[in-house]
Motif scaffolding. Sequence first.
Motif, PDB file in Angstrom:
ATOM      1  N   VAL A 238       0.863  -1.187   0.000  1.00 10.34           N
ATOM      2  CA  VAL A 238       0.000   0.000   0.000  1.00 10.34           C
ATOM      3  C   VAL A 238       0.898   1.236   0.000  1.00 10.34           C
ATOM      4  O   VAL A 238       1.790   1.356   0.842  1.00 10.34           O
ATOM      5  CB  VAL A 238      -0.900   0.020   1.263  1.00 10.34           C
ATOM      6  CG1 VAL A 238      -1.758   1.272   1.295  1.00 10.34           C
ATOM      7  CG2 VAL A 238      -1.733  -1.244   1.362  1.00 10.34           C
ATOM      8  N   ILE A 239       0.658   2.145  -0.946  1.00 11.47           N
ATOM      9  CA  ILE A 239       1.438   3.378  -1.048  1.00 11.47           C
ATOM     10  C   ILE A 239       0.458   4.550  -0.954  1.00 11.47           C
ATOM     11  O   ILE A 239      -0.471   4.642  -1.751  1.00 11.47           O
ATOM     12  CB  ILE A 239       2.215   3.442  -2.373  1.00 11.47           C
ATOM     13  CG1 ILE A 239       3.123   2.219  -2.497  1.00 11.47           C
ATOM     14  CG2 ILE A 239       3.036   4.725  -2.465  1.00 11.47           C
ATOM     15  CD1 ILE A 239       3.070   1.556  -3.817  1.00 11.47           C
ATOM     16  N   ALA A 240       0.662   5.406   0.049  1.00 10.13           N
ATOM     17  CA  ALA A 240      -0.280   6.500   0.301  1.00 10.13           C
ATOM     18  C   ALA A 240       0.456   7.843   0.326  1.00 10.13           C
ATOM     19  O   ALA A 240       1.577   7.932   0.834  1.00 10.13           O
ATOM     20  CB  ALA A 240      -0.989   6.274   1.632  1.00 10.13           C
ATOM     21  N   ASP A 241      -0.198   8.861  -0.242  1.00  8.34           N
ATOM     22  CA  ASP A 241       0.355  10.218  -0.259  1.00  8.34           C
ATOM     23  C   ASP A 241      -0.653  11.201   0.334  1.00  8.34           C
ATOM     24  O   ASP A 241      -1.839  11.143  -0.003  1.00  8.34           O
ATOM     25  CB  ASP A 241       0.655  10.652  -1.697  1.00  8.34           C
ATOM     26  CG  ASP A 241       1.692   9.769  -2.365  1.00  8.34           C
ATOM     27  OD1 ASP A 241       2.771   9.586  -1.788  1.00  8.34           O
ATOM     28  OD2 ASP A 241       1.405   9.267  -3.473  1.00  8.34           O
ATOM     29  N   TRP A 242      -0.149  12.092   1.199  1.00  6.44           N
ATOM     30  CA  TRP A 242      -0.932  13.168   1.794  1.00  6.44           C
ATOM     31  C   TRP A 242      -0.196  14.482   1.550  1.00  6.44           C
ATOM     32  O   TRP A 242       0.971  14.469   1.160  1.00  6.44           O
ATOM     33  CB  TRP A 242      -1.044  12.982   3.316  1.00  6.44           C
ATOM     34  CG  TRP A 242      -1.761  11.780   3.790  1.00  6.44           C
ATOM     35  CD1 TRP A 242      -3.084  11.689   4.132  1.00  6.44           C
ATOM     36  CD2 TRP A 242      -1.214  10.476   4.033  1.00  6.44           C
ATOM     37  NE1 TRP A 242      -3.380  10.412   4.548  1.00  6.44           N
ATOM     38  CE2 TRP A 242      -2.249   9.650   4.498  1.00  6.44           C
ATOM     39  CE3 TRP A 242       0.058   9.919   3.884  1.00  6.44           C
ATOM     40  CZ2 TRP A 242      -2.065   8.316   4.834  1.00  6.44           C
ATOM     41  CZ3 TRP A 242       0.246   8.588   4.212  1.00  6.44           C
ATOM     42  CH2 TRP A 242      -0.811   7.809   4.687  1.00  6.44           C
ATOM     43  N   ASN A 243      -0.837  15.606   1.865  1.00  8.40           N
ATOM     44  CA  ASN A 243      -0.137  16.896   1.828  1.00  8.40           C
ATOM     45  C   ASN A 243       1.055  16.895   2.783  1.00  8.40           C
ATOM     46  O   ASN A 243       2.074  17.517   2.521  1.00  8.40           O
ATOM     47  CB  ASN A 243      -1.073  18.045   2.212  1.00  8.40           C
ATOM     48  CG  ASN A 243      -1.919  18.503   1.047  1.00  8.40           C
ATOM     49  OD1 ASN A 243      -1.580  18.284  -0.102  1.00  8.40           O
ATOM     50  ND2 ASN A 243      -3.029  19.143   1.362  1.00  8.40           N
ATOM     51  N   GLN A 244       0.910  16.209   3.909  1.00  6.55           N
ATOM     52  CA  GLN A 244       1.954  16.193   4.939  1.00  6.55           C
ATOM     53  C   GLN A 244       3.104  15.245   4.605  1.00  6.55           C
ATOM     54  O   GLN A 244       4.128  15.253   5.279  1.00  6.55           O
ATOM     55  CB  GLN A 244       1.378  15.774   6.296  1.00  6.55           C
ATOM     56  CG  GLN A 244       0.315  16.679   6.818  1.00  6.55           C
ATOM     57  CD  GLN A 244      -1.081  16.151   6.488  1.00  6.55           C
ATOM     58  OE1 GLN A 244      -1.308  15.532   5.451  1.00  6.55           O
ATOM     59  NE2 GLN A 244      -2.031  16.403   7.361  1.00  6.55           N
ATOM     60  N   GLY A 245       2.933  14.345   3.628  1.00  8.37           N
ATOM     61  CA  GLY A 245       4.003  13.403   3.321  1.00  8.37           C
ATOM     62  C   GLY A 245       3.480  12.135   2.676  1.00  8.37           C
ATOM     63  O   GLY A 245       2.435  12.142   2.017  1.00  8.37           O
ATOM     64  N   ASP A 246       4.219  11.055   2.891  1.00  6.18           N
ATOM     65  CA  ASP A 246       3.853   9.784   2.273  1.00  6.18           C
ATOM     66  C   ASP A 246       4.225   8.624   3.195  1.00  6.18           C
ATOM     67  O   ASP A 246       5.006   8.778   4.122  1.00  6.18           O
ATOM     68  CB  ASP A 246       4.569   9.629   0.922  1.00  6.18           C
ATOM     69  CG  ASP A 246       6.083   9.716   1.068  1.00  6.18           C
ATOM     70  OD1 ASP A 246       6.690   8.810   1.661  1.00  6.18           O
ATOM     71  OD2 ASP A 246       6.665  10.713   0.592  1.00  6.18           O
ATOM     72  N   GLY A 247       3.638   7.481   2.910  1.00  7.39           N
ATOM     73  CA  GLY A 247       3.951   6.278   3.674  1.00  7.39           C
ATOM     74  C   GLY A 247       3.658   5.054   2.833  1.00  7.39           C
ATOM     75  O   GLY A 247       2.940   5.123   1.831  1.00  7.39           O
ATOM     76  N   ASN A 248       4.246   3.934   3.223  1.00 10.03           N
ATOM     77  CA  ASN A 248       3.939   2.683   2.546  1.00 10.03           C
ATOM     78  C   ASN A 248       3.912   1.551   3.555  1.00 10.03           C
ATOM     79  O   ASN A 248       4.576   1.604   4.594  1.00 10.03           O
ATOM     80  CB  ASN A 248       4.900   2.443   1.381  1.00 10.03           C
ATOM     81  CG  ASN A 248       6.299   2.081   1.827  1.00 10.03           C
ATOM     82  OD1 ASN A 248       6.622   0.914   1.984  1.00 10.03           O
ATOM     83  ND2 ASN A 248       7.146   3.090   2.042  1.00 10.03           N
ATOM     84  N   TYR A 249       3.109   0.547   3.240  1.00 12.46           N
ATOM     85  CA  TYR A 249       2.816  -0.540   4.169  1.00 12.46           C
ATOM     86  C   TYR A 249       2.690  -1.824   3.361  1.00 12.46           C
ATOM     87  O   TYR A 249       2.293  -1.800   2.197  1.00 12.46           O
ATOM     88  CB  TYR A 249       1.492  -0.268   4.897  1.00 12.46           C
ATOM     89  CG  TYR A 249       1.384   1.150   5.378  1.00 12.46           C
ATOM     90  CD1 TYR A 249       1.817   1.508   6.644  1.00 12.46           C
ATOM     91  CD2 TYR A 249       0.909   2.161   4.542  1.00 12.46           C
ATOM     92  CE1 TYR A 249       1.744   2.829   7.068  1.00 12.46           C
ATOM     93  CE2 TYR A 249       0.849   3.471   4.944  1.00 12.46           C
ATOM     94  CZ  TYR A 249       1.271   3.803   6.208  1.00 12.46           C
ATOM     95  OH  TYR A 249       1.225   5.103   6.610  1.00 12.46           O
ATOM     96  N   ALA A 250       2.993  -2.942   3.991  1.00 13.82           N
ATOM     97  CA  ALA A 250       2.847  -4.222   3.307  1.00 13.82           C
ATOM     98  C   ALA A 250       2.060  -5.181   4.188  1.00 13.82           C
ATOM     99  O   ALA A 250       2.092  -5.106   5.414  1.00 13.82           O
ATOM    100  CB  ALA A 250       4.221  -4.819   2.994  1.00 13.82           C
ATOM    101  N   PHE A 251       1.316  -6.064   3.517  1.00 15.97           N
ATOM    102  CA  PHE A 251       0.593  -7.118   4.242  1.00 15.97           C
ATOM    103  C   PHE A 251       0.606  -8.392   3.416  1.00 15.97           C
ATOM    104  O   PHE A 251       0.867  -8.383   2.210  1.00 15.97           O
ATOM    105  CB  PHE A 251      -0.812  -6.682   4.648  1.00 15.97           C
ATOM    106  CG  PHE A 251      -1.772  -6.409   3.526  1.00 15.97           C
ATOM    107  CD1 PHE A 251      -2.662  -7.395   3.082  1.00 15.97           C
ATOM    108  CD2 PHE A 251      -1.835  -5.165   2.921  1.00 15.97           C
ATOM    109  CE1 PHE A 251      -3.562  -7.135   2.072  1.00 15.97           C
ATOM    110  CE2 PHE A 251      -2.730  -4.893   1.908  1.00 15.97           C
ATOM    111  CZ  PHE A 251      -3.610  -5.887   1.478  1.00 15.97           C
ATOM    112  N   LEU A 252       0.318  -9.501   4.081  1.00 20.05           N
ATOM    113  CA  LEU A 252       0.446 -10.832   3.496  1.00 20.05           C
ATOM    114  C   LEU A 252      -0.824 -11.626   3.744  1.00 20.05           C
ATOM    115  O   LEU A 252      -1.309 -11.675   4.874  1.00 20.05           O
ATOM    116  CB  LEU A 252       1.638 -11.524   4.160  1.00 20.05           C
ATOM    117  CG  LEU A 252       2.097 -12.878   3.684  1.00 20.05           C
ATOM    118  CD1 LEU A 252       2.641 -12.796   2.261  1.00 20.05           C
ATOM    119  CD2 LEU A 252       3.198 -13.409   4.616  1.00 20.05           C
TER     120      LEU A 252
END
Length: 147
Positions: A129-143
């Motif tokens: 999962v790749i997410a972008d906001w005005n404040q920044g970004d983050g990424n997460y993984a799941f299985l």
Amino acid sequence: MKKRTVFMVVGILFIAIVIFKPFRLEPPTPKISVGEREIPTTQGSYCWDAILLAQCVDTIYTSAIDMTESHTPSLVSENDEIEIEFPIGYQPENLRLEQWLDENNSKIIEINNERIKAPNESGVYVYHVIADWNQGDGNYAFLIEVE
């Protein structure tokens, strides 16, 4: 009357801080779930710009597969609906989902109303999962493992 006004202002500020968390130092983690069962996620590298501090954090992971190395796959059934939900007030401006096929190949998965369908073939699947906001970004993984 003045005390009451002061208490109201303090109360409103407190509620705003609790709900919107302007001092958050990292991006919000999504709740990934199938029905009532939550699927564990691993947070990857991110950048986040808070009111008092901006930071970028690099993690040691080389890929989404690497991010889920310590996970036990969450069991799901074929075509189960998987929900990707961020906290109230933190819906990303841009949200992408990749299904990793191996260490070097992935494909984009379409997200509809914060939901995807589990594959209709048995196997173990890694999602990023790749997410972008005005404040920044983050990424997460799941299985997951489709039975």
